[in-house]
Design an enzyme around this catalytic site. Sequence first.
Site, PDB file in Angstrom:
ATOM      1  N   ASN A 108     -10.110  -0.485   1.617  1.00 42.14           N
ATOM      2  CA  ASN A 108      -8.677  -0.269   1.405  1.00 42.14           C
ATOM      3  C   ASN A 108      -8.356  -0.580  -0.058  1.00 42.14           C
ATOM      4  O   ASN A 108      -8.378  -1.730  -0.474  1.00 42.14           O
ATOM      5  CB  ASN A 108      -7.901  -1.205   2.353  1.00 42.14           C
ATOM      6  CG  ASN A 108      -6.397  -1.056   2.224  1.00 42.14           C
ATOM      7  OD1 ASN A 108      -5.903  -0.418   1.291  1.00 42.14           O
ATOM      8  ND2 ASN A 108      -5.669  -1.649   3.150  1.00 42.14           N
ATOM      9  N   HIS A 153      -2.989   7.082   3.597  1.00 41.34           N
ATOM     10  CA  HIS A 153      -3.414   5.777   3.095  1.00 41.34           C
ATOM     11  C   HIS A 153      -4.600   5.311   3.943  1.00 41.34           C
ATOM     12  O   HIS A 153      -4.553   5.341   5.170  1.00 41.34           O
ATOM     13  CB  HIS A 153      -2.267   4.771   3.174  1.00 41.34           C
ATOM     14  CG  HIS A 153      -2.722   3.361   3.000  1.00 41.34           C
ATOM     15  ND1 HIS A 153      -3.524   2.981   1.946  1.00 41.34           N
ATOM     16  CD2 HIS A 153      -2.521   2.245   3.739  1.00 41.34           C
ATOM     17  CE1 HIS A 153      -3.789   1.693   2.056  1.00 41.34           C
ATOM     18  NE2 HIS A 153      -3.196   1.222   3.138  1.00 41.34           N
ATOM     19  N   CYS A 181       0.832  -1.215   0.000  1.00 40.49           N
ATOM     20  CA  CYS A 181       0.000   0.000   0.000  1.00 40.49           C
ATOM     21  C   CYS A 181       0.864   1.261   0.000  1.00 40.49           C
ATOM     22  O   CYS A 181       0.346   2.366  -0.124  1.00 40.49           O
ATOM     23  CB  CYS A 181      -0.930   0.003   1.205  1.00 40.49           C
ATOM     24  SG  CYS A 181      -2.008  -1.419   1.250  1.00 40.49           S
TER      25      CYS A 181
HETATM   26  N1  COA Z   1     -16.749 -10.553  10.951  1.00 38.71           N
HETATM   27  C1  COA Z   1     -16.941 -11.069  12.188  1.00 38.71           C
HETATM   28  N2  COA Z   1     -15.933 -11.563  12.924  1.00 38.71           N
HETATM   29  C2  COA Z   1     -14.707 -11.545  12.403  1.00 38.71           C
HETATM   30  C3  COA Z   1     -14.442 -11.036  11.123  1.00 38.71           C
HETATM   31  C4  COA Z   1     -15.525 -10.540  10.400  1.00 38.71           C
HETATM   32  N3  COA Z   1     -15.386 -10.001   9.153  1.00 38.71           N
HETATM   33  N4  COA Z   1     -13.118 -11.140  10.887  1.00 38.71           N
HETATM   34  C5  COA Z   1     -12.562 -11.705  11.960  1.00 38.71           C
HETATM   35  N5  COA Z   1     -13.510 -11.959  12.884  1.00 38.71           N
HETATM   36  C6  COA Z   1     -13.375 -12.585  14.196  1.00 38.71           C
HETATM   37  C7  COA Z   1     -12.193 -13.535  14.271  1.00 38.71           C
HETATM   38  O1  COA Z   1     -12.515 -14.781  13.746  1.00 38.71           O
HETATM   39  C8  COA Z   1     -11.954 -13.566  15.743  1.00 38.71           C
HETATM   40  O2  COA Z   1     -12.889 -14.447  16.329  1.00 38.71           O
HETATM   41  P1  COA Z   1     -12.480 -15.387  17.567  1.00 38.71           P
HETATM   42  O3  COA Z   1     -12.101 -14.434  18.665  1.00 38.71           O
HETATM   43  O4  COA Z   1     -13.728 -16.141  17.804  1.00 38.71           O
HETATM   44  O5  COA Z   1     -11.319 -16.193  17.084  1.00 38.71           O
HETATM   45  C9  COA Z   1     -12.305 -12.159  16.206  1.00 38.71           C
HETATM   46  O6  COA Z   1     -13.104 -11.580  15.166  1.00 38.71           O
HETATM   47  C10 COA Z   1     -11.099 -11.300  16.450  1.00 38.71           C
HETATM   48  O7  COA Z   1     -10.183 -11.488  15.378  1.00 38.71           O
HETATM   49  P2  COA Z   1      -8.928 -10.588  15.159  1.00 38.71           P
HETATM   50  O8  COA Z   1      -8.232 -10.986  13.890  1.00 38.71           O
HETATM   51  O9  COA Z   1      -8.127 -10.543  16.444  1.00 38.71           O
HETATM   52  O10 COA Z   1      -9.682  -9.204  14.937  1.00 38.71           O
HETATM   53  P3  COA Z   1      -9.140  -7.746  15.043  1.00 38.71           P
HETATM   54  O11 COA Z   1      -9.776  -7.036  16.133  1.00 38.71           O
HETATM   55  O12 COA Z   1      -7.631  -7.744  14.969  1.00 38.71           O
HETATM   56  O13 COA Z   1      -9.686  -7.127  13.689  1.00 38.71           O
HETATM   57  C11 COA Z   1      -8.837  -6.604  11.513  1.00 38.71           C
HETATM   58  C12 COA Z   1      -9.330  -7.705  12.437  1.00 38.71           C
HETATM   59  C13 COA Z   1      -8.388  -7.246  10.209  1.00 38.71           C
HETATM   60  C14 COA Z   1      -9.977  -5.644  11.255  1.00 38.71           C
HETATM   61  C15 COA Z   1      -7.659  -5.855  12.199  1.00 38.71           C
HETATM   62  O14 COA Z   1      -6.697  -6.788  12.636  1.00 38.71           O
HETATM   63  C16 COA Z   1      -6.993  -4.874  11.300  1.00 38.71           C
HETATM   64  O15 COA Z   1      -7.576  -3.878  10.907  1.00 38.71           O
HETATM   65  N6  COA Z   1      -5.715  -5.114  10.973  1.00 38.71           N
HETATM   66  C17 COA Z   1      -4.970  -4.230  10.099  1.00 38.71           C
HETATM   67  C18 COA Z   1      -5.336  -4.536   8.689  1.00 38.71           C
HETATM   68  C19 COA Z   1      -4.780  -3.527   7.748  1.00 38.71           C
HETATM   69  O16 COA Z   1      -4.826  -2.346   7.982  1.00 38.71           O
HETATM   70  N7  COA Z   1      -4.279  -4.048   6.646  1.00 38.71           N
HETATM   71  C20 COA Z   1      -3.822  -3.285   5.576  1.00 38.71           C
HETATM   72  C21 COA Z   1      -2.463  -2.798   5.797  1.00 38.71           C
HETATM   73  S1  COA Z   1      -2.024  -1.784   4.474  1.00 38.71           S
END
Ligand code: COA
Length: 320
Positions: free
Chosen positions: A277, A247, A116
């Site tokens: 994104n 971004h 990105c």
């Molecule tokens: N809907 C519902 N639940 C979801 C889900 C969705 N779309 N995606 C994940 N979950 C669940 C997981 O399965 C997990 O469940 P569990 O606790 O039963 O195992 C729970 O939510 C927490 O998962 P986790 O991965 O720890 O969530 P999070 O709070 O970290 O949020 C993101 C996930 C992806 C939103 C977050 O990690 C994030 O924004 N990361 C950065 C991503 C980013 O910016 N990427 C681009 C970089 S350029």
Amino acid sequence: MISGFPVRIAGTGKYIPEKVMTNFDFEKILDTSDEWIVTRTGIRKRHFAGEGVKCSDLAYKAGLAALEDAGIDASELDLVILATNTPDTVCPSTAAKIQGMLGAVNAGAYDVLAGCTGSLTAMLTAVTGIASGVWKNVLVIGSEDFEDVLDWSDRSTCILFGDGAGAAVLTRSEDGGPRFAAGEVKADGSKYRLITIDKEEGRDNPVLRMHGAEVFKFVNVHLPPFIKSFCEKAGVEPAEIGFWVLHQANTRIIDSLFKRLGVSTERTLMNLEQYGNTSAASLMVTLDEAMKSGSIKSGEKVLFMAFGAGMTLGALLYEA
Ligand code: COA
């Protein structure tokens, strides 16, 4: 600091494909909810290129819009740089295809792949090349076509991304006029497995995989000190930045960055809610919307910031 000929933004453009996918559409195919997606990411909908439409098609339209805005003919371009993670082909570059589509007969062309951070990296390359006198007019495009590389059963990743393209024409400026003042890119290759688009057994297309929680942690730990140190080296306080072109990955990441820098979120433009994104396209789309809405005022300092796969980080300082 960037020395040599001053470089300014001569024009910008964007293209967002028509096909829309809302969080409610995802509710129909995945165990997820609009509420979860909005709370964790800030995204409400995203657009996709659709069947048969490629990265180059989106990029071409954004590039054309930027040329029109700049009042520059394609034949006046010295270079076309495309930042993307989803090129039409690995070789030749998609930029070369776009150069042909635009009729930029006097221009060189190549792709930049930096997650990105790609379009920021491409802009820094263009700026330093123009400042040194090698080029005069450079078209920088960021474009993504994620539709074919998403795993539609991976709810933690596929809900985040969207397709689109943004572009800017960068050109030699006059002394005392607008100019890019500083730029920096960084990478931590020990984290290269955090976000990948790679082949997998049993799949026709490469697939996007992301360790979301680790990415979130990496960015929250490394981005604020990176921006602070960049500002220090560029001789500017975060509070002096009039506008931030960011971004668009996650509202929680941006809120946390601004909180740690002591900056008000009013000094930026967020479009993540509508587009998701769009990776290498995101910064360019945001720049176009900021320019067209008059959010960037003449004479003010503008900070561009991006982060992404690699892991990579980047910043650019512009005096508008
Ligand atoms: N809907 C519902 N639940 C979801 C889900 C969705 N779309 N995606 C994940 N979950 C669940 C997981 O399965 C997990 O469940 P569990 O606790 O039963 O195992 C729970 O939510 C927490 O998962 P986790 O991965 O720890 O969530 P999070 O709070 O970290 O949020 C993101 C996930 C992806 C939103 C977050 O990690 C994030 O924004 N990361 C950065 C991503 C980013 O910016 N990427 C681009 C970089 S350029």
